[in-house]
Design an enzyme around this catalytic site. Structure first.
Site, PDB file in Angstrom:
ATOM      1  N   GLY A 108      37.575 -65.274-115.732  1.00 15.25           N
ATOM      2  CA  GLY A 108      36.547 -65.905-114.914  1.00 15.25           C
ATOM      3  C   GLY A 108      37.079 -67.186-114.300  1.00 15.25           C
ATOM      4  O   GLY A 108      37.604 -68.054-115.011  1.00 15.25           O
TER       5      GLY A 108
ATOM      6  N   HIS B 292      13.722 -69.342-112.643  1.00 16.73           N
ATOM      7  CA  HIS B 292      13.659 -70.515-111.767  1.00 16.73           C
ATOM      8  C   HIS B 292      12.362 -70.449-110.969  1.00 16.73           C
ATOM      9  O   HIS B 292      12.012 -69.403-110.432  1.00 16.73           O
ATOM     10  CB  HIS B 292      14.858 -70.539-110.820  1.00 16.73           C
ATOM     11  CG  HIS B 292      15.093 -71.876-110.183  1.00 16.73           C
ATOM     12  ND1 HIS B 292      14.245 -72.388-109.225  1.00 16.73           N
ATOM     13  CD2 HIS B 292      16.064 -72.796-110.367  1.00 16.73           C
ATOM     14  CE1 HIS B 292      14.700 -73.572-108.854  1.00 16.73           C
ATOM     15  NE2 HIS B 292      15.796 -73.849-109.531  1.00 16.73           N
TER      16      HIS B 292
ATOM     17  N   ARG C  94      16.864 -74.585-120.061  1.00 14.47           N
ATOM     18  CA  ARG C  94      17.849 -75.502-119.491  1.00 14.47           C
ATOM     19  C   ARG C  94      17.206 -76.417-118.464  1.00 14.47           C
ATOM     20  O   ARG C  94      16.424 -75.959-117.635  1.00 14.47           O
ATOM     21  CB  ARG C  94      18.993 -74.713-118.830  1.00 14.47           C
ATOM     22  CG  ARG C  94      19.991 -75.630-118.126  1.00 14.47           C
ATOM     23  CD  ARG C  94      21.157 -74.857-117.578  1.00 14.47           C
ATOM     24  NE  ARG C  94      20.828 -73.981-116.476  1.00 14.47           N
ATOM     25  CZ  ARG C  94      20.614 -74.360-115.220  1.00 14.47           C
ATOM     26  NH1 ARG C  94      20.629 -75.650-114.894  1.00 14.47           N
ATOM     27  NH2 ARG C  94      20.360 -73.466-114.276  1.00 14.47           N
TER      28      ARG C  94
ATOM     29  N   ARG D 243      11.528 -76.372-115.963  1.00 13.35           N
ATOM     30  CA  ARG D 243      11.436 -75.121-115.209  1.00 13.35           C
ATOM     31  C   ARG D 243      10.522 -74.093-115.859  1.00 13.35           C
ATOM     32  O   ARG D 243       9.824 -73.356-115.161  1.00 13.35           O
ATOM     33  CB  ARG D 243      12.842 -74.544-115.014  1.00 13.35           C
ATOM     34  CG  ARG D 243      13.665 -75.345-114.026  1.00 13.35           C
ATOM     35  CD  ARG D 243      15.073 -74.830-113.911  1.00 13.35           C
ATOM     36  NE  ARG D 243      15.796 -75.549-112.868  1.00 13.35           N
ATOM     37  CZ  ARG D 243      17.084 -75.374-112.596  1.00 13.35           C
ATOM     38  NH1 ARG D 243      17.790 -74.501-113.306  1.00 13.35           N
ATOM     39  NH2 ARG D 243      17.666 -76.051-111.635  1.00 13.35           N
TER      40      ARG D 243
ATOM     41  N   LEU E 129      17.877 -68.526-104.179  1.00 14.13           N
ATOM     42  CA  LEU E 129      17.463 -69.767-104.816  1.00 14.13           C
ATOM     43  C   LEU E 129      17.154 -70.877-103.814  1.00 14.13           C
ATOM     44  O   LEU E 129      17.891 -71.090-102.858  1.00 14.13           O
ATOM     45  CB  LEU E 129      18.583 -70.240-105.750  1.00 14.13           C
ATOM     46  CG  LEU E 129      18.361 -71.560-106.471  1.00 14.13           C
ATOM     47  CD1 LEU E 129      17.199 -71.455-107.444  1.00 14.13           C
ATOM     48  CD2 LEU E 129      19.625 -71.989-107.200  1.00 14.13           C
TER      49      LEU E 129
ATOM     50  N   GLN F  61      15.967 -67.992-118.379  1.00 15.94           N
ATOM     51  CA  GLN F  61      15.219 -68.917-117.535  1.00 15.94           C
ATOM     52  C   GLN F  61      14.829 -68.271-116.215  1.00 15.94           C
ATOM     53  O   GLN F  61      15.672 -67.647-115.554  1.00 15.94           O
ATOM     54  CB  GLN F  61      16.058 -70.164-117.234  1.00 15.94           C
ATOM     55  CG  GLN F  61      15.320 -71.178-116.373  1.00 15.94           C
ATOM     56  CD  GLN F  61      16.066 -72.492-116.297  1.00 15.94           C
ATOM     57  OE1 GLN F  61      16.936 -72.664-115.459  1.00 15.94           O
ATOM     58  NE2 GLN F  61      15.725 -73.419-117.195  1.00 15.94           N
TER      59      GLN F  61
ATOM     60  N   HIS G 148      17.044 -66.545-113.375  1.00 14.45           N
ATOM     61  CA  HIS G 148      18.032 -67.495-112.880  1.00 14.45           C
ATOM     62  C   HIS G 148      19.193 -67.747-113.830  1.00 14.45           C
ATOM     63  O   HIS G 148      20.339 -67.802-113.404  1.00 14.45           O
ATOM     64  CB  HIS G 148      17.329 -68.818-112.579  1.00 14.45           C
ATOM     65  CG  HIS G 148      18.212 -69.890-112.044  1.00 14.45           C
ATOM     66  ND1 HIS G 148      18.925 -69.746-110.869  1.00 14.45           N
ATOM     67  CD2 HIS G 148      18.514 -71.132-112.512  1.00 14.45           C
ATOM     68  CE1 HIS G 148      19.612 -70.848-110.630  1.00 14.45           C
ATOM     69  NE2 HIS G 148      19.392 -71.700-111.617  1.00 14.45           N
TER      70      HIS G 148
ATOM     71  N   PHE H  21      15.415 -84.780-110.800  1.00 15.68           N
ATOM     72  CA  PHE H  21      15.290 -83.362-111.132  1.00 15.68           C
ATOM     73  C   PHE H  21      14.238 -83.228-112.232  1.00 15.68           C
ATOM     74  O   PHE H  21      13.844 -84.213-112.858  1.00 15.68           O
ATOM     75  CB  PHE H  21      16.642 -82.809-111.605  1.00 15.68           C
ATOM     76  CG  PHE H  21      17.323 -81.887-110.635  1.00 15.68           C
ATOM     77  CD1 PHE H  21      17.521 -82.252-109.322  1.00 15.68           C
ATOM     78  CD2 PHE H  21      17.787 -80.645-111.051  1.00 15.68           C
ATOM     79  CE1 PHE H  21      18.166 -81.411-108.427  1.00 15.68           C
ATOM     80  CE2 PHE H  21      18.433 -79.796-110.173  1.00 15.68           C
ATOM     81  CZ  PHE H  21      18.625 -80.174-108.852  1.00 15.68           C
TER      82      PHE H  21
ATOM     83  N   GLY I 217      35.285 -69.406-112.220  1.00 13.05           N
ATOM     84  CA  GLY I 217      34.251 -70.287-111.704  1.00 13.05           C
ATOM     85  C   GLY I 217      34.508 -71.706-112.169  1.00 13.05           C
ATOM     86  O   GLY I 217      35.639 -72.078-112.530  1.00 13.05           O
ATOM     87  N   GLY I 218      33.458 -72.527-112.180  1.00 11.89           N
ATOM     88  CA  GLY I 218      33.627 -73.927-112.534  1.00 11.89           C
ATOM     89  C   GLY I 218      34.182 -74.131-113.930  1.00 11.89           C
ATOM     90  O   GLY I 218      35.088 -74.949-114.141  1.00 11.89           O
TER      91      GLY I 218
ATOM     92  N   GLU J 214      16.028 -77.007-107.070  1.00  2.00           N
ATOM     93  CA  GLU J 214      15.069 -77.958-107.620  1.00  2.00           C
ATOM     94  C   GLU J 214      15.179 -79.309-106.918  1.00  2.00           C
ATOM     95  O   GLU J 214      14.235 -80.096-106.901  1.00  2.00           O
ATOM     96  CB  GLU J 214      15.351 -78.116-109.111  1.00  2.00           C
ATOM     97  CG  GLU J 214      14.296 -78.838-109.900  1.00  2.00           C
ATOM     98  CD  GLU J 214      14.523 -78.652-111.389  1.00  2.00           C
ATOM     99  OE1 GLU J 214      14.534 -79.665-112.104  1.00  2.00           O
ATOM    100  OE2 GLU J 214      14.695 -77.496-111.826  1.00  2.00           O
TER     101      GLU J 214
ATOM    102  N   LEU K 202      25.968 -77.331-114.244  1.00  2.00           N
ATOM    103  CA  LEU K 202      27.272 -77.784-113.768  1.00  2.00           C
ATOM    104  C   LEU K 202      27.903 -78.758-114.760  1.00  2.00           C
ATOM    105  O   LEU K 202      29.125 -78.765-114.947  1.00  2.00           O
ATOM    106  CB  LEU K 202      27.154 -78.437-112.394  1.00  2.00           C
ATOM    107  CG  LEU K 202      26.856 -77.506-111.203  1.00  2.00           C
ATOM    108  CD1 LEU K 202      26.919 -78.287-109.896  1.00  2.00           C
ATOM    109  CD2 LEU K 202      27.823 -76.333-111.154  1.00  2.00           C
TER     110      LEU K 202
END
Length: 590
Positions: free
Chosen positions: A15, A244, A401, A288, A254, A242, A356, A121, A17-18, A257, A407
């Site tokens: 993976g 969203h 969350r 959320r 999406l 979750q 989400h 947020f 991603g971040g 938020e 992130l």
């Protein structure tokens, strides 16, 4: 079967991603031989969809903000199911990690004095539950996009090895349950390779495609969760999904938020700002799960709009003015026009709660080391395996969350895992372990089945049924009878997929084969979700049971570990932070 090719690395990361790229960067910079295996080009990973920002207490919007207030909000947001030692580590380390990203060149939005811009947020407060705080560091409404590109560039500079458009098949473990690598297949050529490593880090993201309506991309098929379960290990708190509040109705795309953080608010068909009834203090910036349930109730009670046959509420932004929308929410305006035919400068956006984020996943410690349980039910580290990001459950999110913490989770624990692997490689605690050819063949068995089965049911039919079951029986509200029926249907699907087949057996870019392999992972994730949801007889965070409407700390303040055979065991929540007094459970109101 002839032996397949073997590639040898110090560490492999599944993976890109971040979380995966932050771990890889830590290792590549230190000179380790590291490989990233990604089924898409790295900048197409799902982190790109994170819009609103990365939450941490750097104090630019409020000089009095502190990491301990962020910790309090996160523990409360988790409905006290989060492990407080992990949450403290994340919130305390967050500022350092965000400044590292800034120095890498991540193009954050700026205040007039040049500091990183922070927006409010949901669930953020000042001084342990006081007035609304602004803690989420943002790059307009494209923060994940900016993060991915920054990390990708830095990994290229550090000479990390990318295997783009390669699909990881299964864990290879030896007789001692030590992970020695993974098998993976080139999507372009069909070549299958054994990636041998001293450490494997899973950063495979979520499994939101188990639901019919989701903000998740098509690639979010729970591959890491599926591989982990098939290896005989249990996933943690997988019943916690979750929803969203603001997915665009009839599209699922999406709406961040951050749009409510900038001053947007929700209305029903009567024009009421209804969140004032459900969360009088925080209103539209409640957590959320609270906002999603309020929206679902408004729709259920007949106060929703009809948008293309979908019942929804609407998100009002036009009062912010074109200048603010174009500066702070340009991507949202583009998405709303494209997918809802609604320009938020002049009209509200139709939105509905949409699957989400997966709060549960592969259980880990703060170093990212994957955990299982021994014969006495005690935590046991799985040698050679780590997990970070959405596929992992370190448990900083617990039952719900907070926005902007995803992130932060990615970069804090991706970095932590990279540091831990780096140190253990240098000291010799991580080494290549012995294995036999049969260990590799076990990890190739399901690929062989799909390749050798000529006739059977269509995978498309099974996937559609799976998503319908999850949407109808395991959604925002849950109830015993419907979940029992859903579990029976999922059990039947698990039997049917054993006799399913694909019609395309070519090697080059055979996406049908990939979809079949992904479907097995989706079905595994859905099955343990159903088992966990039926087992947890209370309402906590995102898990809202109409037959057990109250949170039950006496019996259910614990993590659930679910195996692929349906077995469930529990382990205690860590209520002891590292350096501060614990936050004791109390009524959760906003």
């Amino acid at each position: 079967m002839p032996a397949i090719a073997r590639y040898v690395f110090d560490a492999i990361i599944v993976g890109a991603g971040g979380a995966g790229m932050r771990a890889a960067l830590q290792l590549a910079k230190s000179g380790q031989n590291v490989a990233l295996i990604s089924k898409v080009f790295p900048t197409r990973s799902h982190t790109v969809s994170a819009q609103g920002g990365i939450t941490c207490a750097i104090g630019n919007a409020d000089p009095d903000d502190q990491w301990i207030y962020h910790m309090y909000d996160t523990v409360k947001g988790s409905d006290y199911l989060g492990d407080q030692d992990s949450i403290e580590y994340m919130c305390k380390t967050g500022p350092e990690v965000v400044y590292e990203l800034e120095h890498m060149g991540l193009p954050f939005s700026r205040t007039d004095n040049g500091k990183i811009y922070q927006r409010p947020f949901g669930g953020q407060s000042k001084n342990f539950g006081g007035e609304q705080a602004a803690r989420t560091c943002a790059a307009a409404d494209r923060t994940g996009h900016a993060l991915l590109h920054t990390l990708h560039q830095k990994n290229i500079e550090a000479k990390a090895n990318f295997f783009n458009e390669w699909y990881a098949l299964d864990i290879v473990k030896n007789k001692d349950n030590i992970v020695v690598g993974v098998t993976a297949m080139s999507i372009e050529t069909g070549e299958v390779v054994f990636f041998q490593s001293k450490a494997a880090i899973f950063a495979t993201g979520g499994a939101g495609r188990i639901y019919e309506s989701t903000t998740n991309a098509l690639i979010n098929t729970g591959d890491g969760v599926g591989m982990f379960l098939r290896a005989g290990f249990p996933v943690q708190d997988i019943e916690m999904w979750q929803f969203h509040p603001t997915g665009i109705a009839a599209a699922g795309v999406l709406v961040t938020e951050g749009s409510r953080g900038e001053g947007g608010y929700l209305i029903n068909k009567n024009g009421e700002r209804f969140m004032e009834r459900y969360a009088p203090h925080a209103k539209d910036l409640a957590s959320r799960d609270v906002v999603s349930r309020a929206m679902a109730l408004e729709i259920r009670e007949g106060r929703g709009f009809d948008h293309r046959g979908v019942q929804c509420v609407k998100l009002k932004l036009d009062h912010l003015g074109a200048d603010v929308i174009n500066l702070r929410l340009p991507g949202i305006r583009e998405l709303a026009i494209t997918f809802a035919h609604a320009d938020p400068v002049t009209m509200p956006i139709p939105v509905v709660p949409t699957c989400h984020y997966m709060m549960g996943g592969i259980p880990t410690n703060v170093h990212g080391q994957a955990l299982t349980v021994d014969e006495n039910g005690q935590d046991k580290i799985i040698t050679g395996l780590y997990a970070v990001g959405e596929c992992a459950c370190v448990s900083v999110h617990g039952a719900n969350r907070l926005g902007g913490n995803s992130l932060l989770d990615l970069v804090v624990f991706g970095r932590a895992a990279g540091i831990h692997v780096e140190e253990n490689l240098k000291t010799g605690l991580l080494v290549h372990h012995d294995y036999i050819q049969d260990d590799i063949e076990i990890a190739l068995s399901r690929l062989h089945r799909w390749n050798n089965t000529q006739k059977g049911e269509s995978i498309n039919d099974i996937r559609k049924e799976l998503q319908n079951i999850m949407q109808s029986d395991f959604g925002v509200f849950r109830e015993e009878k419907s979940m029992q029926g859903g579990l029976q249907k999922l059990t039947a699907l698990r039997e049917r997929i054993q006799y399913a087949a694909i019609t395309d057996h070519s090697q080059v870019f055979n996406t049908t084969r990939i979809e079949a392999l992904e479907l097995e992972n989706l079905l595994s994730a859905a099955y343990v979700t159903a088992v966990g949801a039926l087992t947890r007889k209370e309402s906590r965070g995102a898990h809202s049971r109409e037959d057990y409407p109250k949170r039950d700390d006496a019996n259910w303040l614990k993590h659930l570990l679910c195996f692929l055979d349906g077995k469930v065991i529990s382990r205690p929540v860590n209520m002891k932070p590292l350096t501060v007094p614990p936050f004791e459970p109390k009524e959760r109101v906003y």
